[in-house]
Scaffold this motif. Structure first.
Motif, short mmCIF file in Angstrom:
data_model
loop_
_atom_site.label_atom_id
_atom_site.label_comp_id
_atom_site.label_asym_id
_atom_site.label_seq_id
_atom_site.Cartn_x
_atom_site.Cartn_y
_atom_site.Cartn_z
N VAL A 162 -22.64 29.23 55.15
CA VAL A 162 -23.81 29.80 55.82
C VAL A 162 -23.41 31.06 56.58
N ASP A 163 -24.41 31.91 56.75
CA ASP A 163 -24.15 33.14 57.49
C ASP A 163 -23.92 32.82 58.97
N GLY A 164 -23.20 33.70 59.65
CA GLY A 164 -23.01 33.53 61.08
C GLY A 164 -21.84 32.63 61.43
N GLU A 165 -21.68 32.37 62.71
CA GLU A 165 -20.57 31.56 63.20
C GLU A 165 -20.86 30.09 63.00
N PRO A 166 -19.84 29.30 62.57
CA PRO A 166 -20.03 27.86 62.42
C PRO A 166 -20.50 27.18 63.71
N GLU A 167 -20.02 27.70 64.85
CA GLU A 167 -20.40 27.09 66.12
C GLU A 167 -21.91 27.19 66.35
N ALA A 168 -22.48 28.35 66.00
CA ALA A 168 -23.93 28.54 66.19
C ALA A 168 -24.72 27.61 65.27
N ALA A 169 -24.27 27.51 64.01
CA ALA A 169 -24.97 26.63 63.07
C ALA A 169 -24.85 25.18 63.51
N ALA A 170 -23.68 24.79 64.00
CA ALA A 170 -23.47 23.42 64.48
C ALA A 170 -24.39 23.11 65.65
N GLU A 172 -27.29 24.48 66.22
CA GLU A 172 -28.68 24.41 65.75
C GLU A 172 -29.04 23.03 65.20
N ILE A 173 -28.08 22.35 64.60
CA ILE A 173 -28.40 21.02 64.06
C ILE A 173 -27.97 19.90 65.01
N GLY A 174 -27.46 20.27 66.18
CA GLY A 174 -27.06 19.25 67.15
C GLY A 174 -25.84 18.47 66.74
N PHE A 175 -24.86 19.16 66.13
CA PHE A 175 -23.69 18.46 65.61
C PHE A 175 -22.90 17.75 66.71
N ASP A 176 -22.92 18.28 67.92
CA ASP A 176 -22.16 17.66 69.01
C ASP A 176 -22.60 16.24 69.28
N SER A 177 -23.87 15.94 68.96
CA SER A 177 -24.37 14.58 69.22
C SER A 177 -24.05 13.61 68.09
N PHE A 178 -23.50 14.10 66.96
CA PHE A 178 -23.18 13.23 65.83
C PHE A 178 -22.04 12.30 66.21
N VAL A 179 -22.13 11.05 65.75
CA VAL A 179 -21.02 10.11 65.90
C VAL A 179 -19.91 10.54 64.95
N LYS A 180 -18.69 10.55 65.44
CA LYS A 180 -17.57 11.00 64.61
C LYS A 180 -16.46 9.96 64.66
N PRO A 181 -15.71 9.76 63.55
CA PRO A 181 -15.90 10.45 62.27
C PRO A 181 -17.20 10.01 61.61
N PHE A 182 -17.64 10.78 60.64
CA PHE A 182 -18.89 10.48 59.94
C PHE A 182 -18.65 10.44 58.44
N ARG A 183 -19.60 9.88 57.73
CA ARG A 183 -19.64 9.96 56.27
C ARG A 183 -21.02 10.48 55.87
N LYS A 260 -14.35 10.22 54.99
CA LYS A 260 -14.63 10.54 56.39
C LYS A 260 -14.60 12.04 56.63
N GLY A 261 -15.51 12.49 57.47
CA GLY A 261 -15.51 13.87 57.93
C GLY A 261 -15.40 13.91 59.44
N PHE A 262 -14.87 14.99 59.95
CA PHE A 262 -14.66 15.09 61.39
C PHE A 262 -15.27 16.36 61.97
N ARG A 263 -15.23 17.45 61.20
CA ARG A 263 -15.67 18.74 61.71
C ARG A 263 -17.03 19.11 61.11
N PHE A 264 -17.68 20.06 61.74
CA PHE A 264 -18.94 20.57 61.21
C PHE A 264 -18.75 21.09 59.79
N GLU A 265 -17.62 21.77 59.55
CA GLU A 265 -17.35 22.33 58.24
C GLU A 265 -17.17 21.26 57.16
N ASP A 266 -16.93 20.01 57.57
CA ASP A 266 -16.73 18.92 56.60
C ASP A 266 -18.03 18.40 56.01
N ILE A 267 -19.17 18.75 56.62
CA ILE A 267 -20.44 18.17 56.18
C ILE A 267 -20.71 18.50 54.72
#
Length: 527
Positions: A162-170, A172-183, A260-267
């Motif tokens: 995706v365009d832009g910084e991964p942090e900004a995209a993360a 926008e979708i509220g990635f910080d609230s995701f339970v980690k690790p995730f599948r 298992k995924g851990f980072r936003f980029e792993d989605i």
């Protein structure tokens, strides 16, 4: 007040049901009547109904077609109408065709009051539950819509990041609230006939899923191809969901699960892993759930067998059914299943469509209406739940086409051979001819020649030969100098008596009378 529609082509039944319902449930239903499906559909379009009670067999539009037309509509409460079917014993198998359209009750004729009233009370419970689900889905739609943001969809489905910084995209979708690790899990539902579950049904499936795992799902939405995508914690929740739906006899649900995924980029990589795992449920007929970890073993791929596919096309229309079956097994490497790479199977299927089936239908398609439906279905493996069903249908189609092409070629060959036989008779009618002699001349079996000759000429051999000889005799009779005995011998008759008998049999008069008639007519024309 509920809106209720009664559809039946028998007036007594329509009004009888209306009277019974109004007496038992006063002021509870606004009842409208229709005599057949099209009339009911038109009335529903003007004013929807919560409940539709319909007969099956009616003129113009029957009950099943009416239900199909209304199945995706919403009633006054914002939910689909509930259907009750009226049927006779002979209609039971037919009525089962409507089972996927949320038909709640089958009422056998003659209708019993207690069964009708019980069905309506059950229907009331269903409507209340549906309204509750609708309200909850409406409340969750905003939440689901928020998750299905442009950034998340791009992340999953675009080949580039995706365009832009991964942090900004993360953010926008509220990635910080995701339970980690995730599948990531990707789910699809296919009915036994290969059709996919529609969007509305999938929405209800999502609602049930998110409710049953009590918030352990971080995101739940439909991807661009109508599959359910779940992002959540990896502690067996997806497996639990799959078991729940299996227990409910929803055996058309297939699930692919990522590592298992851990980072936003792993989605996105997890999404692709889940898609891969989902695709491999296709070649394991007893597997409904597969993890990406399950397919980490060696998968075999092969060069596309273009030469064998070419040979397969050449064999159609021959007596090589066994070779066709054996070659098809070899092309797909059935002996190596389920260790064959799915990409290989998909590409081979595509090449068979392009080089074999498309070519056959290009030449013979207009006259092969009876197999076009199967041809369209076999056109893609995605039309099936499992590979073995696809393979069986492909084999069936190829053998069917083989028989058809063989018949076309045989008919063409037979046509040429019978034409040759007729030409031979035209040239040799004056000789002693019989069917054995002519069938032997064109190298056809005696009995088979008899049937083919009649099909081609419309006459059996003996009658056709008689008519041919008499036609030639009529030409000679116009010559007044040639004796009747010589004419009969000249066209192949053994003696004058036989010639006269056959001539009168076909023309109604004797050869002598015919000659006089021809000469008289000629004289009158000259005058």
């Amino acid at each position: 007040m509920r809106s209720l529609m009664i559809v039946d082509d028998e007036k007594n039944i329509r009004y009888g049901l209306k009277t019974m319902i109004e007496r038992e449930f006063p002021d509870q239903y606004e009842i409208r009547l229709a005599a057949q499906g099209q009339e009911a559909l038109d009335a529903y379009n003007e004013q929807p109904a919560d409940i539709v009670i319909t007969d099956i067999r009616m003129p113009v539009m029957d009950g099943i077609r009416l239900i199909e037309a209304l199945a995706e509509r919403e009633g006054p409460l914002g939910v689909k109408p509930v259907f009750l079917i009226l049927s006779g014993y002979d209609d039971f198998e037919y009525a089962k065709a409507a089972i996927r359209y949320q038909v709640k009750e089958y009422l056998l004729k003659p209708i019993r009051r207690d069964e009708l009233f019980a069905a309506l009370r059950k229907t009331e419970e269903v409507l209340i539950r549906q309204a509750d689900v609708h309200d909850r889905m409406a409340a969750s739609d905003a939440y689901l819509q928020q998750l299905q943001t442009h950034r998340l969809k791009e992340l999953l489905e675009r080949p580039q990041s995706v365009d832009g910084e991964p942090e900004a995209a993360a953010a926008e979708i509220g990635f910080d609230s995701f339970v980690k690790p995730f599948r990531v899990a990707v789910m699809k539902y296919k009915y036994e006939d290969g059709n996919s579950m529609n969007k509305d049904e999938l929405k209800q499936l999502i609602d049930n899923m998110t409710a049953s795992v009590e918030g352990r799902i971080n995101a739940c939405f439909l991807d661009g191809k109508g599959r359910v995508v779940l992002i959540g914690s990896p502690d067996g929740q997806f497996e639990k969901l799959a078991r729940q739906f299996t227990e409910r006899e929803m055996d058309g649900l297939f699930v692919g699960i990522s590592r298992k995924g851990f980072r936003f980029e792993d989605i996105r990589s997890c999404y692709n892993q889940a898609l891969t795992a989902l695709s491999y449920t296709f070649i394991h007929p007893n597997v409904k759930l597969m993890s990406h970890d399950d397919i980490q073993g060696e998968l075999n791929t092969y060069p596309v067998p273009e030469e064998n596919i070419r040979k397969l096309g050449n064999m159609l229309g021959t007596e090589r059914e066994r070779e066709i079956k054996a070659l098809l097994l070899d092309i797909f490497h059935i002996d190596d299943m389920p260790h064959v790479a799915i990409d290989y199977l998909e590409f081979v299927s595509k090449r068979i469509n392009e080089r074999v089936l498309d070519e056959v239908f290009r030449v013979y398609g207009d006259s092969m209406v009876e197999v076009l439906k199967l041809y369209r279905k076999v056109g893609t493996m995605d039309n099936y739940r499992h590979f073995h069903t696809y393979f069986r249908n492909l084999e069936h189609l190829l053998l069917h086409v083989n028989e058809y092409v063989k018949g076309i070629r045989s008919a063409h060959s037979e046509h040429s051979e019978i034409k040759a036989a007729v030409s031979y008779m035209e040239e040799n009618y004056h000789r002693p001819l019989n069917m054995a002699m002519v069938s032997n001349y064109v190298s056809l079996n005696y009995s088979y020649f008899s049937e083919a000759f009649k099909a081609h000429t419309g006459e059996n051999f003996v009658v056709y030969l008689k008519k041919l000889r008499i036609t030639k005799a009529k030409d000679l009779l116009q010559d007044g100098d040639m004796k009747l005995a010589d004419i009969g011998k000249a066209v192949g008759f053994e003696n004058t008596k036989q010639f006269s008998r056959v001539f009168k049999e076909l023309e109604g008069i004797s050869p002598h009378e015919y000659r006089i008639k021809v000469q008289t007519d000629a004289g009158l024309q000259q005058e």
